[in-house]
Design a protein around this motif. Structure first.
Motif, PDB file in Angstrom:
ATOM      1  N   THR A 225       0.826  -1.214   0.000  1.00 44.26           N
ATOM      2  CA  THR A 225       0.000   0.000   0.000  1.00 44.26           C
ATOM      3  C   THR A 225       0.856   1.257   0.000  1.00 44.26           C
ATOM      4  O   THR A 225       0.334   2.355  -0.225  1.00 44.26           O
ATOM      5  CB  THR A 225      -0.900   0.036   1.250  1.00 44.26           C
TER       6      THR A 225
ATOM      7  N   TYR B 256      -0.079  -3.933   3.270  1.00 45.06           N
ATOM      8  CA  TYR B 256      -0.206  -4.630   1.987  1.00 45.06           C
ATOM      9  C   TYR B 256      -1.540  -5.351   1.895  1.00 45.06           C
ATOM     10  O   TYR B 256      -2.192  -5.617   2.909  1.00 45.06           O
ATOM     11  CB  TYR B 256       0.944  -5.626   1.783  1.00 45.06           C
ATOM     12  N   ARG B 257      -1.941  -5.609   0.668  1.00 44.68           N
ATOM     13  CA  ARG B 257      -3.111  -6.444   0.379  1.00 44.68           C
ATOM     14  C   ARG B 257      -2.631  -7.749  -0.235  1.00 44.68           C
ATOM     15  O   ARG B 257      -1.546  -7.823  -0.828  1.00 44.68           O
ATOM     16  CB  ARG B 257      -4.057  -5.745  -0.611  1.00 44.68           C
TER      17      ARG B 257
END
Length: 247
Positions: free
Chosen positions: A41, A146-147
């Protein structure tokens, strides 16, 4: 006699490469089918009196964004997360004996009242950690570093499972379970998948992963207490061989 086939669904980075090599060393044919792509991200942890990391990926991304400890109490869930911090020459103050969010809440509950706590992790973490620390009186902030998305290439293990051609299947996070089953649903083969998995040894890491498996009506064969991938792989392969010899 052909080698057993064991599918591994780890993120599409060095972890799946390491998993392939380890499975080969155990004398099985690895099916590499990453179910996770890490999408940063670009954020970094905020300053707080306590900073919590839940994965090696979170540590690596935070360090890349310039994070470094500055007097806060640094907490890590799991030995591997703690090792990632120490590899950066950062000390780790708290590692719960139970490598879970609930375990860390229990460890910190008596000391975080009135303190600020930063949780640096993926966008898919459960609310156990946030809720538990807030109930203990902490002011909690979460930074999503983060994803985890599903790679376009994922799906080979699903097809093999539907056809009953997998001897073992290794799940290492709830998201690997979600993406694996999403692919089966996209193929409109969820029922066939469950039938095909009847003879497959399913191994999981962690209680959240186990819940994701059970919530979808699947049975778990191997669930080591440790979150160590090599132990999971070793025990799963051992069970695959035990089942083959008993047939």
């Amino acid at each position: 006699m052909p080698k057993p086939t064991v599918a591994v669904l780890r993120p599409d980075d060095t972890r799946i490469e390491e998993a392939i090599h380890y499975l080969q060393s155990l004398g099985v044919t690895p099916i590499a089918d990453s179910m996770l792509t890490i999408c940063p991200t670009g954020k970094q942890p905020r300053e707080a009196e306590y900073c919590i990391f839940t994965s090696t990926t979170g540590v690596e991304l935070a360090v890349e964004r310039g994070w470094k400890p500055d007097g806060e109490t640094v907490c890590a869930i799991g030995r591997q997360t703690a090792t990632a911090l120490r590899n950066q020459a950062y000390s780790v103050d708290v590692v719960p004996s139970t490598f879970t969010s609930a375990g860390l809440v229990e460890e910190l509950a008596d000391e975080v009242g009135g303190k600020t706590v930063e949780i640096a992790r993926s966008a898919h973490g459960s609310d156990v950690l946030v809720r538990g620390l807030e109930e203990a009186g902490a002011a909690v902030h979460e930074t999503q570093l983060y994803r985890l998305e599903k790679p376009n290439t994922a799906g080979r293990s699903v097809s093999l499972a539907i056809d009953g051609q997998l001897d073992g299947l290794l799940f290492t996070s709830p998201k690997t379970v979600d993406h694996f089953l999403e692919i089966a649903m996209e193929k409109d083969n969820a029922a066939e998948l469950k039938r095909g998995l009847n003879e497959t040894v399913i191994g999981v890491i962690g209680a959240p992963t186990g819940r994701a498996i059970r919530d979808n009506g699947l049975e778990i064969d191997i669930a080591p207490e440790s979150v160590d991938f090599e132990q999971l792989a070793r025990l799963t392969v051992q069970e695959v061989r035990n089942e083959a010899s008993s047939r």
